[in-house]
Design a protein around this motif. Structure first.
Motif, PDB file in Angstrom:
ATOM      1  N   LEU A   1       0.822  -1.208   0.000  1.00 24.13           N
ATOM      2  CA  LEU A   1       0.000   0.000   0.000  1.00 24.13           C
ATOM      3  C   LEU A   1       0.856   1.258   0.000  1.00 24.13           C
ATOM      4  N   ARG A   2       1.980   1.230   0.711  1.00 22.14           N
ATOM      5  CA  ARG A   2       2.875   2.395   0.736  1.00 22.14           C
ATOM      6  C   ARG A   2       3.422   2.688  -0.662  1.00 22.14           C
ATOM      7  N   ARG A   3       3.700   1.639  -1.427  1.00 22.83           N
ATOM      8  CA  ARG A   3       4.289   1.829  -2.756  1.00 22.83           C
ATOM      9  C   ARG A   3       3.249   2.126  -3.834  1.00 22.83           C
ATOM     10  N   HIS A   4       2.047   1.587  -3.685  1.00 18.67           N
ATOM     11  CA  HIS A   4       1.087   1.652  -4.782  1.00 18.67           C
ATOM     12  C   HIS A   4      -0.226   2.340  -4.422  1.00 18.67           C
ATOM     13  N   GLY A   5      -0.388   2.783  -3.184  1.00 16.31           N
ATOM     14  CA  GLY A   5      -1.585   3.529  -2.822  1.00 16.31           C
ATOM     15  C   GLY A   5      -2.822   2.650  -2.771  1.00 16.31           C
ATOM     16  N   ALA A   6      -3.982   3.286  -2.873  1.00 11.25           N
ATOM     17  CA  ALA A   6      -5.247   2.562  -2.798  1.00 11.25           C
ATOM     18  C   ALA A   6      -5.351   1.549  -3.940  1.00 11.25           C
ATOM     19  N   LEU A   7      -6.048   0.439  -3.656  1.00 10.50           N
ATOM     20  CA  LEU A   7      -6.159  -0.651  -4.616  1.00 10.50           C
ATOM     21  C   LEU A   7      -7.622  -1.018  -4.838  1.00 10.50           C
ATOM     22  N   THR A   8      -7.913  -1.525  -6.021  1.00 10.62           N
ATOM     23  CA  THR A   8      -9.169  -2.213  -6.281  1.00 10.62           C
ATOM     24  C   THR A   8      -8.835  -3.588  -6.826  1.00 10.62           C
ATOM     25  N   LEU A   9      -9.606  -4.592  -6.418  1.00 12.81           N
ATOM     26  CA  LEU A   9      -9.382  -5.966  -6.845  1.00 12.81           C
ATOM     27  C   LEU A   9     -10.664  -6.504  -7.468  1.00 12.81           C
ATOM     28  N   ARG A  10     -10.502  -7.199  -8.565  1.00 11.95           N
ATOM     29  CA  ARG A  10     -11.628  -7.820  -9.255  1.00 11.95           C
ATOM     30  C   ARG A  10     -11.318  -9.296  -9.440  1.00 11.95           C
ATOM     31  N   ARG A  11     -12.262 -10.137  -9.046  1.00 13.48           N
ATOM     32  CA  ARG A  11     -12.027 -11.575  -9.080  1.00 13.48           C
ATOM     33  C   ARG A  11     -11.839 -12.056 -10.509  1.00 13.48           C
ATOM     34  N   GLY A  12     -10.746 -12.794 -10.713  1.00 15.53           N
ATOM     35  CA  GLY A  12     -10.447 -13.372 -12.010  1.00 15.53           C
ATOM     36  C   GLY A  12     -10.364 -14.874 -11.937  1.00 15.53           C
ATOM     37  N   ARG A  13      -9.852 -15.468 -12.982  1.00 18.19           N
ATOM     38  CA  ARG A  13      -9.795 -16.927 -13.048  1.00 18.19           C
ATOM     39  C   ARG A  13      -8.794 -17.500 -12.061  1.00 18.19           C
ATOM     40  N   ASP A  14      -7.626 -16.849 -11.922  1.00 18.83           N
ATOM     41  CA  ASP A  14      -6.551 -17.377 -11.079  1.00 18.83           C
ATOM     42  C   ASP A  14      -6.393 -16.631  -9.763  1.00 18.83           C
ATOM     43  N   GLY A  15      -7.279 -15.684  -9.483  1.00 15.51           N
ATOM     44  CA  GLY A  15      -7.144 -14.896  -8.268  1.00 15.51           C
ATOM     45  C   GLY A  15      -7.806 -13.551  -8.455  1.00 15.51           C
ATOM     46  N   PHE A  16      -7.193 -12.497  -7.902  1.00 17.17           N
ATOM     47  CA  PHE A  16      -7.741 -11.152  -8.013  1.00 17.17           C
ATOM     48  C   PHE A  16      -6.897 -10.330  -8.978  1.00 17.17           C
ATOM     49  N   VAL A  17      -7.561  -9.672  -9.933  1.00 16.14           N
ATOM     50  CA  VAL A  17      -6.897  -8.730 -10.828  1.00 16.14           C
ATOM     51  C   VAL A  17      -6.768  -7.404 -10.090  1.00 16.14           C
ATOM     52  N   VAL A  18      -5.545  -6.902  -9.961  1.00 16.36           N
ATOM     53  CA  VAL A  18      -5.249  -5.744  -9.118  1.00 16.36           C
ATOM     54  C   VAL A  18      -5.116  -4.497  -9.984  1.00 16.36           C
ATOM     55  N   ASP A  19      -5.744  -3.429  -9.540  1.00 17.53           N
ATOM     56  CA  ASP A  19      -5.580  -2.113 -10.161  1.00 17.53           C
ATOM     57  C   ASP A  19      -5.169  -1.141  -9.073  1.00 17.53           C
ATOM     58  N   ALA A  20      -4.072  -0.411  -9.271  1.00 15.61           N
ATOM     59  CA  ALA A  20      -3.514   0.452  -8.232  1.00 15.61           C
ATOM     60  C   ALA A  20      -3.601   1.915  -8.633  1.00 15.61           C
ATOM     61  N   VAL A  21      -3.723   2.782  -7.628  1.00 17.01           N
ATOM     62  CA  VAL A  21      -3.653   4.220  -7.878  1.00 17.01           C
ATOM     63  C   VAL A  21      -2.317   4.589  -8.512  1.00 17.01           C
ATOM     64  N   LYS A  22      -1.279   3.954  -8.051  1.00 18.45           N
ATOM     65  CA  LYS A  22       0.064   4.251  -8.530  1.00 18.45           C
ATOM     66  C   LYS A  22       0.742   2.950  -8.952  1.00 18.45           C
ATOM     67  N   PRO A  23       0.550   2.530 -10.192  1.00 23.08           N
ATOM     68  CA  PRO A  23       1.189   1.284 -10.638  1.00 23.08           C
ATOM     69  C   PRO A  23       2.714   1.387 -10.578  1.00 23.08           C
ATOM     70  N   GLY A  24       3.349   0.264 -10.594  1.00 21.21           N
ATOM     71  CA  GLY A  24       4.801   0.240 -10.540  1.00 21.21           C
ATOM     72  C   GLY A  24       5.434   1.024 -11.673  1.00 21.21           C
ATOM     73  N   GLY A  25       6.487   1.781 -11.361  1.00 20.16           N
ATOM     74  CA  GLY A  25       7.189   2.564 -12.373  1.00 20.16           C
ATOM     75  C   GLY A  25       6.723   3.989 -12.518  1.00 20.16           C
ATOM     76  N   ILE A  26       5.648   4.377 -11.836  1.00 21.23           N
ATOM     77  CA  ILE A  26       5.135   5.743 -11.918  1.00 21.23           C
ATOM     78  C   ILE A  26       5.965   6.653 -11.019  1.00 21.23           C
ATOM     79  N   ASP A  27       6.460   7.736 -11.588  1.00 22.56           N
ATOM     80  CA  ASP A  27       7.260   8.699 -10.818  1.00 22.56           C
ATOM     81  C   ASP A  27       7.020  10.085 -11.396  1.00 22.56           C
ATOM     82  N   ARG A  28       6.107  10.837 -10.761  1.00 24.78           N
ATOM     83  CA  ARG A  28       5.795  12.198 -11.188  1.00 24.78           C
ATOM     84  C   ARG A  28       6.051  13.152 -10.027  1.00 24.78           C
ATOM     85  N   PRO A  29       6.270  14.430 -10.280  1.00 29.45           N
ATOM     86  CA  PRO A  29       6.588  15.364  -9.190  1.00 29.45           C
ATOM     87  C   PRO A  29       5.519  15.407  -8.106  1.00 29.45           C
TER      88      PRO A  29
END
Length: 818
Positions: free
Chosen positions: A694-722
């Protein structure tokens, strides 16, 4: 063998065989619709050539410029300014060199995209300042007060920091926004000393929601918070500069206007009157404010094109009527141009008085272009005027593109200009010039224009209202037809004449007149908001449908030929996409203290460790849920105790919010997903969302998929803005959170042992402590006692347990007090 016979062409042939070649048209045996293609293609080419004709390119330049700005904000990391600027300059130079070539339109639009990207990059670099990354307590601050907002419950001001002292952190902030008890905000321009608790700028509450941290970054604000203790006025070490003196003067003027209005009006009357004249709308009560937006009259509270046009138009006609009283001026001088110049000055003053927000800037530039066109004897209301206004706003404030005010304002204006350019000539055309017909048509035309303008503006802004505020206004047309004539004819003119009469002390009568109109507006908005189905809710649907809908509105507004109806088809695609957008099954706050899980009833059920009502309100609005943050049904199906909460989600899996370490062992065995800020034991079988994620990616939403939960993050990995800097150790986050499969519990023999029955008697006889009264965490749907019954049993571990059945659900909790 077929018999030989005569053909229609006089040739000899054989019956039932191929006719002579000359009698067969080219492609005669292909489907009939193929022959329609060449004329259709030719018609399309004619329409395309007409759209690319002289004078049709300029309106598309701000579209391309805005596309470049949008690409900048979509980047994962900050672009290199020197590279972006070099590319933009090179493409602009190429467009100048090729200005007489056929490829000029394409080169010019590409150059506009590059220019928008470079301008946005440059604006961010120019605004560079520190942003707080973690909370700070008891920070000693000194600085100048730049702005002050009077709100319904608290006041708020922006402090330009001069000195900042803290025991732990050494970060340097330029501006902070602080809340104080109502009535205690210091004067704008004063130099103060205080202590405050500072918090990082508010991040999006869920993926896809509005980014307040980005908004604050472009205002130069690096943190928000509240004052602790008293605020002390101090002698400034140096002058605050011209900008601060100007801000203090304008704030003093707004305060003087508000004081004069307060002497005559009170409550929402006073708050709305002040909002219409000075732009300060935070003091409006929550019920009236909500009713305004539900009914579709919320745009009245935001100073935009309507207000600017009303002020400029009233001044224009008042000055022209006054000058027309003198025949010498009427005959020998261009009083129309003089009136336009006076209206331009009035519009500029209104812009400064109201705070110069984005919508107000757009409306001023648009109004200025129209008035300047009157002064130079050119046509006023055109797509070119709108294009110039858009280019100016985006060049000055490229961050405005992602703000709902800009989007709704320009969408509505584009629709209205298109209506004037395309629809009004047909509406106003009439072959009958008799007196009776003119009188009848005048009333019909006025009503038709008002209905059409309200309908077009409302439809144009619907996608943006649905995206940002998750609601539409089914009765917006009705509310605008009932209220706007009174606002236009009474409220705004009375307010303007009140401002003019203030220096002479005769303004009270105008505030009273303004109050009458505001009462009517409030009555209309409350009546419309109370109608059945007045609250049109729309679930969140992401930026994809919004971009497609924007393209459809632009095509409908800017194209002149029948090709514009392609925009309607694009809007249909966007609507279907938005309606069919999947909703998340689990929402997790950025601090991990609040979790919402979609239950079997399709609604969200809340596990709360915090008390963030704003967060819950945003989640419910994005889910098109009419419940409030305090609704008791949010806790249905949720079982909590001091260690955390558990609830069952869609598909049968359990989701646990673990607040204490001792709860994790049990949760790892039973839950499909655990949300916790505590270290998780090795080998935990459940999927885990921990504090580090949570510290790295902020708030999350999860949607149930075939193999688990599909994750969508406020700040996906690699995002770096001022405004959202990367956290150390950040990397690519897994897009799927794998969880254990949900399996049914095996049937167990329920026959108790004789020794256990004796223990039960001991528990009930009072030999053991009475069970814990806290609500249990874990429950199952196995058979058990009848509904409403309560039983205490002693487990093999020696713990006495509570088991009770409520609404057919078995609930159990270990009582460790035995």
């Amino acid at each position: 063998m077929a018999e030989q016979g005569a053909t229609p062409g006089g040739k000899r042939g054989y019956a039932g065989t191929w006719p002579p070649r000359a009698a067969v048209p080219a492609g005669g045996y292909l489907p009939a619709w193929i022959s329609v293609l060449p004329p259709f293609v030719e018609t399309l080419q004619q329409w395309a050539r007409a759209e690319a004709g002289a004078g049709r390119l300029l309106p598309w330049v701000p579209v391309a410029f805005g596309t470049g700005v949008a690409l900048y904000f979509a980047a994962d990391h900050e672009p290199v300014l020197s590279v972006a600027a070099t590319v933009a300059i090179a493409l602009c130079a190429l467009a100048v060199l090729l200005r007489r070539q056929k490829v000029l339109p394409a080169i010019l639009l590409v150059a506009a995209v590059a220019a928008g990207f470079a301008i946005a990059t440059w604006k961010t670099a120019r605004m560079a300042h520190g942003v707080l990354a973690r909370p700070m307590f008891s920070v000693a601050l000194t600085g100048f007060v730049e702005t002050r907002d009077i709100r319904e419950k608290t006041d708020r001001f922006v402090l330009r920091v001069v000195t900042m002292e803290s025991q732990r952190d050494t970060i340097r902030l330029e501006r902070v926004r602080l809340s104080v008890k109502k009535g205690t905000a210091p004067e704008v321009g004063s130099f103060v000393e205080l202590k405050a608790r500072l918090l990082p700028p508010l991040t999006p509450q869920r993926p896809g929601s509005y980014d307040f941290s980005r908004d604050l970054y472009f205002q130069g604000i690096g943190a928000s918070g509240f004052v602790m203790g008293a605020i002390k006025a101090k002698e400034p070490p140096a002058s605050g500069g011209f900008g601060l003196r100007y801000a203090a003067f304008m704030q003093g003027l707004r305060d003087a206007i508000d004081a004069r209005i307060r002497a005559t009006l009170d409550g929402d009357q006073r708050a709305i009157a002040t909002a219409l004249l000075t732009g300060r709308r935070d003091a409006i009560s929550t019920p009236v404010n909500d009713a305004m937006f539900i009914s579709g009259l919320g745009h009245v509270l935001s100073i935009s094109g309507y207000h600017m046009a009303d002020v400029a138009g009233a001044v224009f006609f008042a000055v022209r009527a006054l000058l027309a009283l003198f025949p010498a001026l009427t005959v020998g001088h261009p009083i129309k141009k003089w009136s336009a110049a006076a209206a331009l000055v009035a519009a500029a003053f209104y812009l400064l008085l109201s705070g110069a927000e984005v919508a107000t800037q757009r409306s001023f530039f648009m109004t200025a272009v129209v008035l300047i066109a009157v002064i130079v004897d050119r046509r006023a209301i055109t797509f070119r005027a709108l294009a110039v206004a858009a280019l100016i706003v985006l060049a000055v404030a490229p961050e405005a593109l992602v703000h709902p005010s800009f989007q709704m304002s320009f969408a509505a204006t584009l629709g209205l200009v298109a209506l004037v350019q395309i629809g009004m000539p047909n509406l106003l055309a009439s072959p009958d010039h008799s007196t009776t017909a003119r009188i009848a048509l005048w009333g019909g035309r006025e009503i038709s224009m008002l209905v059409l303008a309200s309908l077009v503006a409302g439809l144009a802004t619907t996608p943006y209202a649905a995206f940002h505020f998750h609601r539409v206004t089914p009765y917006g047309l009705l509310a605008n037809l009932a209220a706007m004539p009174v606002v236009s004819a009474l409220v705004m003119p009375a307010g303007m004449f009140g401002l003019l009469a203030m220096p002479f002390g005769f303004d009270s009568v105008f505030w009273v007149m303004m109050g009458f109109g505001i009462d009517w507006m409030i009555a209309v908005t409350q009546w419309v908001a109370a109608l059945p189905g007045a609250v049109g809710r729309m679930a969140a649907f992401g930026t994809g449908p919004l971009i497609v809908a924007s393209a459809g509105i632009i095509l409908l507004g800017l194209l002149r030929t029948p090709l514009r109806w392609s925009g309607a088809a694009v809007l249909v695609v966007a609507t279907v996409w938005a309606v069919r957008a999947p909703q998340p099954d689990i929402l997790i706050s950025a601090d991990g203290r609040d979790v919402a899980v979609r239950g079997g009833d399709g609604r969200l059920h809340l596990m709360r460790g915090g008390k963030d009502a704003f967060l819950v309100k945003e989640w419910l609005a994005a889910d098109a849920d009419a419940r409030t943050a305090t609704d008791a049904s949010l806790a249905d199906g949720v079982s909590c105790d001091g260690s955390g909460c558990v609830t069952q989600g869609v598909g049968g899996g359990f989701v646990a919010l673990a607040l204490r370490p001792e709860a994790l062992a049990d949760d790892c065995e039973r839950a499909a997903l655990i949300v916790t800020a505590r270290p998780v034991p090795q080998g935990c079988a459940a999927g885990v969302v921990d504090a580090d994620r949570l510290r790295r990616h902020g708030a999350l939403t999860l949607r149930r998929g075939r193999d688990g939960f599909v994750v969508d993050a406020v700040k996906p990995g690699g995002i770096d803005r001022p405004w959202s800097p990367a956290v150390p150790g950040d990397g690519e986050a897994e897009s799927v959170l794998r969880t254990p499969a949900v399996t049914a519990r095996p049937a167990v023999d329920a026959t108790p042992a004789e020794v256990d029955l004796q223990s039960d008697d001991q528990c009930w006889s009072g030999e053991g402590a009475v069970g814990n009264s806290k609500a249990p965490r874990w429950y199952s749907s196995e058979s058990g006692p009848p509904p409403g019954s309560l039983t205490r049993v002693k487990a093999a571990s020696g713990y006495c347990c509570q088991i009770f059945r409520s609404s057919g659900v078995i609930v159990s909790q270990p009582n460790r007090n035995m």
